[in-house]
Design a protein around this motif. Structure first.
Motif, PDB file in Angstrom:
ATOM      1  N   TYR A   1      86.444  22.713  61.185  1.00 55.54           N
ATOM      2  CA  TYR A   1      85.917  23.194  59.904  1.00 55.54           C
ATOM      3  C   TYR A   1      85.658  24.699  59.963  1.00 55.54           C
ATOM      4  O   TYR A   1      85.913  25.425  58.990  1.00 55.54           O
ATOM      5  CB  TYR A   1      84.635  22.451  59.560  1.00 55.54           C
ATOM      6  CG  TYR A   1      84.129  22.764  58.160  1.00 55.54           C
ATOM      7  CD1 TYR A   1      84.794  22.263  57.045  1.00 55.54           C
ATOM      8  CD2 TYR A   1      83.005  23.552  57.969  1.00 55.54           C
ATOM      9  CE1 TYR A   1      84.352  22.550  55.769  1.00 55.54           C
ATOM     10  CE2 TYR A   1      82.569  23.848  56.693  1.00 55.54           C
ATOM     11  CZ  TYR A   1      83.241  23.340  55.594  1.00 55.54           C
ATOM     12  OH  TYR A   1      82.800  23.637  54.334  1.00 55.54           O
ATOM     13  N   GLU A   2      85.189  25.178  61.112  1.00 53.77           N
ATOM     14  CA  GLU A   2      84.945  26.616  61.267  1.00 53.77           C
ATOM     15  C   GLU A   2      86.259  27.382  61.188  1.00 53.77           C
ATOM     16  O   GLU A   2      86.333  28.455  60.575  1.00 53.77           O
ATOM     17  CB  GLU A   2      84.268  26.875  62.616  1.00 53.77           C
ATOM     18  CG  GLU A   2      84.049  28.346  62.939  1.00 53.77           C
ATOM     19  CD  GLU A   2      83.030  29.013  62.042  1.00 53.77           C
ATOM     20  OE1 GLU A   2      83.014  30.257  61.992  1.00 53.77           O
ATOM     21  OE2 GLU A   2      82.247  28.285  61.393  1.00 53.77           O
ATOM     22  N   GLN A   3      87.320  26.838  61.801  1.00 53.68           N
ATOM     23  CA  GLN A   3      88.611  27.513  61.771  1.00 53.68           C
ATOM     24  C   GLN A   3      89.206  27.541  60.372  1.00 53.68           C
ATOM     25  O   GLN A   3      89.917  28.486  60.010  1.00 53.68           O
ATOM     26  CB  GLN A   3      89.580  26.801  62.724  1.00 53.68           C
ATOM     27  CG  GLN A   3      89.213  26.930  64.196  1.00 53.68           C
ATOM     28  CD  GLN A   3      89.995  25.966  65.067  1.00 53.68           C
ATOM     29  OE1 GLN A   3      90.753  25.130  64.570  1.00 53.68           O
ATOM     30  NE2 GLN A   3      89.828  26.077  66.373  1.00 53.68           N
ATOM     31  N   MET A   4      88.896  26.527  59.552  1.00 53.86           N
ATOM     32  CA  MET A   4      89.503  26.405  58.235  1.00 53.86           C
ATOM     33  C   MET A   4      88.608  26.917  57.114  1.00 53.86           C
ATOM     34  O   MET A   4      88.959  26.792  55.942  1.00 53.86           O
ATOM     35  CB  MET A   4      89.840  24.933  57.959  1.00 53.86           C
ATOM     36  CG  MET A   4      90.798  24.304  58.951  1.00 53.86           C
ATOM     37  SD  MET A   4      92.452  25.015  58.871  1.00 53.86           S
ATOM     38  CE  MET A   4      92.970  24.486  57.238  1.00 53.86           C
ATOM     39  N   ARG A   5      87.465  27.496  57.451  1.00 54.88           N
ATOM     40  CA  ARG A   5      86.475  27.816  56.420  1.00 54.88           C
ATOM     41  C   ARG A   5      86.982  28.832  55.400  1.00 54.88           C
ATOM     42  O   ARG A   5      86.526  28.843  54.252  1.00 54.88           O
ATOM     43  CB  ARG A   5      85.183  28.327  57.061  1.00 54.88           C
ATOM     44  CG  ARG A   5      85.277  29.696  57.682  1.00 54.88           C
ATOM     45  CD  ARG A   5      84.025  30.061  58.465  1.00 54.88           C
ATOM     46  NE  ARG A   5      84.014  31.438  58.910  1.00 54.88           N
ATOM     47  CZ  ARG A   5      84.694  31.904  59.950  1.00 54.88           C
ATOM     48  NH1 ARG A   5      85.442  31.073  60.658  1.00 54.88           N
ATOM     49  NH2 ARG A   5      84.649  33.172  60.292  1.00 54.88           N
ATOM     50  N   LYS A   6      87.926  29.704  55.780  1.00 50.65           N
ATOM     51  CA  LYS A   6      88.426  30.725  54.855  1.00 50.65           C
ATOM     52  C   LYS A   6      89.692  30.290  54.133  1.00 50.65           C
ATOM     53  O   LYS A   6      90.230  31.043  53.331  1.00 50.65           O
ATOM     54  CB  LYS A   6      88.693  32.031  55.616  1.00 50.65           C
ATOM     55  CG  LYS A   6      87.439  32.669  56.197  1.00 50.65           C
ATOM     56  CD  LYS A   6      87.761  33.981  56.886  1.00 50.65           C
ATOM     57  CE  LYS A   6      86.501  34.619  57.453  1.00 50.65           C
ATOM     58  NZ  LYS A   6      86.810  35.905  58.142  1.00 50.65           N
ATOM     59  N   ARG A   7      90.151  29.091  54.417  1.00 47.41           N
ATOM     60  CA  ARG A   7      91.351  28.590  53.756  1.00 47.41           C
ATOM     61  C   ARG A   7      90.980  27.975  52.412  1.00 47.41           C
ATOM     62  O   ARG A   7      89.808  27.656  52.156  1.00 47.41           O
ATOM     63  CB  ARG A   7      92.034  27.528  54.629  1.00 47.41           C
ATOM     64  CG  ARG A   7      92.276  27.958  56.055  1.00 47.41           C
ATOM     65  CD  ARG A   7      93.173  29.167  56.138  1.00 47.41           C
ATOM     66  NE  ARG A   7      94.490  28.891  55.592  1.00 47.41           N
ATOM     67  CZ  ARG A   7      95.436  29.818  55.410  1.00 47.41           C
ATOM     68  NH1 ARG A   7      95.184  31.084  55.705  1.00 47.41           N
ATOM     69  NH2 ARG A   7      96.610  29.486  54.936  1.00 47.41           N
ATOM     70  N   PRO A   8      91.928  27.799  51.510  1.00 47.65           N
ATOM     71  CA  PRO A   8      91.630  27.152  50.218  1.00 47.65           C
ATOM     72  C   PRO A   8      91.017  25.767  50.419  1.00 47.65           C
ATOM     73  O   PRO A   8      91.317  25.077  51.404  1.00 47.65           O
ATOM     74  CB  PRO A   8      93.003  27.067  49.546  1.00 47.65           C
ATOM     75  CG  PRO A   8      93.797  28.175  50.168  1.00 47.65           C
ATOM     76  CD  PRO A   8      93.324  28.277  51.580  1.00 47.65           C
ATOM     77  N   ALA A   9      90.181  25.365  49.476  1.00 46.82           N
ATOM     78  CA  ALA A   9      89.440  24.108  49.621  1.00 46.82           C
ATOM     79  C   ALA A   9      90.364  22.907  49.794  1.00 46.82           C
ATOM     80  O   ALA A   9      90.099  22.013  50.598  1.00 46.82           O
ATOM     81  CB  ALA A   9      88.534  23.907  48.407  1.00 46.82           C
ATOM     82  N   VAL A  10      91.455  22.881  49.043  1.00 49.29           N
ATOM     83  CA  VAL A  10      92.380  21.750  49.133  1.00 49.29           C
ATOM     84  C   VAL A  10      93.018  21.691  50.522  1.00 49.29           C
ATOM     85  O   VAL A  10      93.114  20.625  51.142  1.00 49.29           O
ATOM     86  CB  VAL A  10      93.465  21.858  48.047  1.00 49.29           C
ATOM     87  CG1 VAL A  10      94.505  20.759  48.231  1.00 49.29           C
ATOM     88  CG2 VAL A  10      92.840  21.770  46.659  1.00 49.29           C
ATOM     89  N   GLU A  11      93.452  22.834  51.037  1.00 49.26           N
ATOM     90  CA  GLU A  11      94.067  22.875  52.370  1.00 49.26           C
ATOM     91  C   GLU A  11      93.043  22.502  53.442  1.00 49.26           C
ATOM     92  O   GLU A  11      93.353  21.782  54.393  1.00 49.26           O
ATOM     93  CB  GLU A  11      94.629  24.270  52.636  1.00 49.26           C
ATOM     94  CG  GLU A  11      95.293  24.402  54.003  1.00 49.26           C
ATOM     95  CD  GLU A  11      95.809  25.810  54.246  1.00 49.26           C
ATOM     96  OE1 GLU A  11      96.136  26.115  55.405  1.00 49.26           O
ATOM     97  OE2 GLU A  11      95.857  26.603  53.270  1.00 49.26           O
ATOM     98  N   ARG A  12      91.827  23.006  53.277  1.00 46.47           N
ATOM     99  CA  ARG A  12      90.768  22.715  54.254  1.00 46.47           C
ATOM    100  C   ARG A  12      90.463  21.215  54.295  1.00 46.47           C
ATOM    101  O   ARG A  12      90.373  20.618  55.363  1.00 46.47           O
ATOM    102  CB  ARG A  12      89.511  23.498  53.894  1.00 46.47           C
ATOM    103  CG  ARG A  12      88.392  23.387  54.912  1.00 46.47           C
ATOM    104  CD  ARG A  12      87.304  24.398  54.651  1.00 46.47           C
ATOM    105  NE  ARG A  12      86.676  24.208  53.361  1.00 46.47           N
ATOM    106  CZ  ARG A  12      86.695  25.097  52.380  1.00 46.47           C
ATOM    107  NH1 ARG A  12      87.321  26.254  52.527  1.00 46.47           N
ATOM    108  NH2 ARG A  12      86.082  24.852  51.232  1.00 46.47           N
ATOM    109  N   ALA A  13      90.331  20.617  53.117  1.00 45.17           N
ATOM    110  CA  ALA A  13      90.026  19.187  53.064  1.00 45.17           C
ATOM    111  C   ALA A  13      91.175  18.357  53.636  1.00 45.17           C
ATOM    112  O   ALA A  13      90.960  17.384  54.354  1.00 45.17           O
ATOM    113  CB  ALA A  13      89.728  18.770  51.629  1.00 45.17           C
TER     114      ALA A  13
END
Length: 384
Positions: free
Chosen positions: A303-315
């Protein structure tokens, strides 16, 4: 009393056949699948585009015994750092693995090797033995830094007793004496073998073949190994003490040692972990504490690595990992626990705070655990 080394059961020395295009084909198909998700800058795409040129070159060099493995490369990505063989080397190593598999003996009690059952079967077998009531004591241990502490010369000498083909021995020697290149700096480890390859699990299984034979011959014990993890079951405390003493003599002879944080020696009734699950005299009782801690830590890190990615991509990324973890957990619990406690249910959120998950539970009184301050959006779990 020092450990006696049982005679190894060789499989003969077949003639050294020349590599053919057909024998390279399965390795090529495996490599295409294994590196299908690599970025556009990876050398796998160059190899694929020029396969009509590279395949005859690789084949000719293998047949002439002139193929040379390159140094492994340190690849730093956005999410992780990896040490990889180049694409052509990975293909040749896969071909080498396929040639060595029928030649190197691996004991049936070494269960990480394909065809020996794997993790779910290992847990089910242990559960049946524990419920039988025959065994009361256990030694569950792990070799600390197994791959990094393998003795290169001992491994090479063992392989040479079963493999006579100079072509295969040349490639194995290069693989074992590997180097790593990082920004122009080269490092050649004096001990250990590379982890990131198709050949590593086979060599790791073969290296402890003599130890496996020795303990499998002890009829009063039940012995099993999964890579560098060991379980020894004994009926009495004295049998267990003798087994632990014998195992320590083997470890001293091999130049390895037990991992202090992953070793449990005592009564089975106190519980021990195996393959990420907790067991006691009742059999499999749920996920192990260390596996849950690792899962929570991996969730936080991802989650820390993906925190700056778009919400859809992160989820989507979080859901993909959670699905994989649930699939692993249910591969064992669905076939072991549910035989006596009912069907496994999906994980559901039962505690929320400011839109974040704090606790999850498997409904059905099968598995229950808390993940303190997991800090993952509720939408990630509800998307499962």
């Amino acid at each position: 009393m020092p450990c006696s080394i049982p005679p190894q059961r060789g499989r003969g020395h077949p003639p050294c056949a020349l590599p053919t295009a057909a024998s390279l084909e399965s390795a090529r198909a495996w490599l295409w699948r294994a590196r299908a998700g690599f970025p556009a800058s990876a050398d796998i795409w160059h190899l694929r585009r020029r396969w009509h040129v590279e395949q005859p070159r690789i084949l000719a060099e293998l047949q002439a015994n002139r193929y040379r493995l390159s140094a492994m490369q340190v690849v730093r990505g956005r999410e992780q750092t990896q040490v990889l063989w180049c694409a052509a080397d990975a293909l040749v190593i896969k071909w080498l693995t396929e040639q060595l598999t029928p030649l190197l003996p691996v004991h049936p009690r070494c269960e990480h090797v394909r065809g020996h059952g794997g993790g779910p079967s290992s847990c089910l077998r242990l559960q049946r033995l524990l419920r039988s009531g025959v065994y009361r004591y256990v030694c569950r241990t792990d070799i600390q830094g197994y791959y990094a502490h393998i003795d290169k010369q001992r491994l090479l000498a063992g392989i040479a007793r079963h493999v006579r083909c100079p072509r295969l021995l040349n490639l194995v020697r290069q693989f074992i004496h590997y180097s790593v290149e990082d920004g122009g700096d080269f490092h050649t480890p004096t001990r250990g073998i590379a982890r990131a390859s198709s050949l590593s699990p086979l060599l790791a299984a073969f290296y402890l073949y003599e130890l496996d034979c020795d303990f499998a011959a002890q009829t009063q014990l039940h012995y099993v190994r999964y890579m560098d993890d060991f379980v020894i079951l004994a009926a009495t405390r004295w049998q267990l003490r003798r087994a632990v003493r014998r195992l320590n003599l083997w470890f001293a002879q091999l130049g390895v040692r037990q991992h202090p944080d992953k070793t449990f020696i005592g009564a089975i009734s106190k519980g021990f972990d195996w393959m990420g699950f907790q067991l006691d005299l009742r059999g499999l009782i749920g996920q192990g504490k260390r596996a849950l801690q690792n899962h929570a830590e991996r969730c936080r890190r991802l989650y820390e690595q993906m925190r700056k990615r778009p919400a859809v991509e992160r989820a989507a990324r979080m859901v993909g990992y959670l699905r994989s973890w649930l699939s692993w957990a249910k591969s064992i619990t669905a076939s072991a626990i549910t035989k006596t406690t009912g069907p496994i249910a999906q994980l559901y959120v039962i505690s929320k705070c400011n839109g974040m998950v704090h606790e999850v539970v498997a409904v059905g009184a099968v598995v229950k655990f808390s993940v303190a301050l997991l800090a993952i959006p509720v939408a990630t779990y509800t998307a499962l």
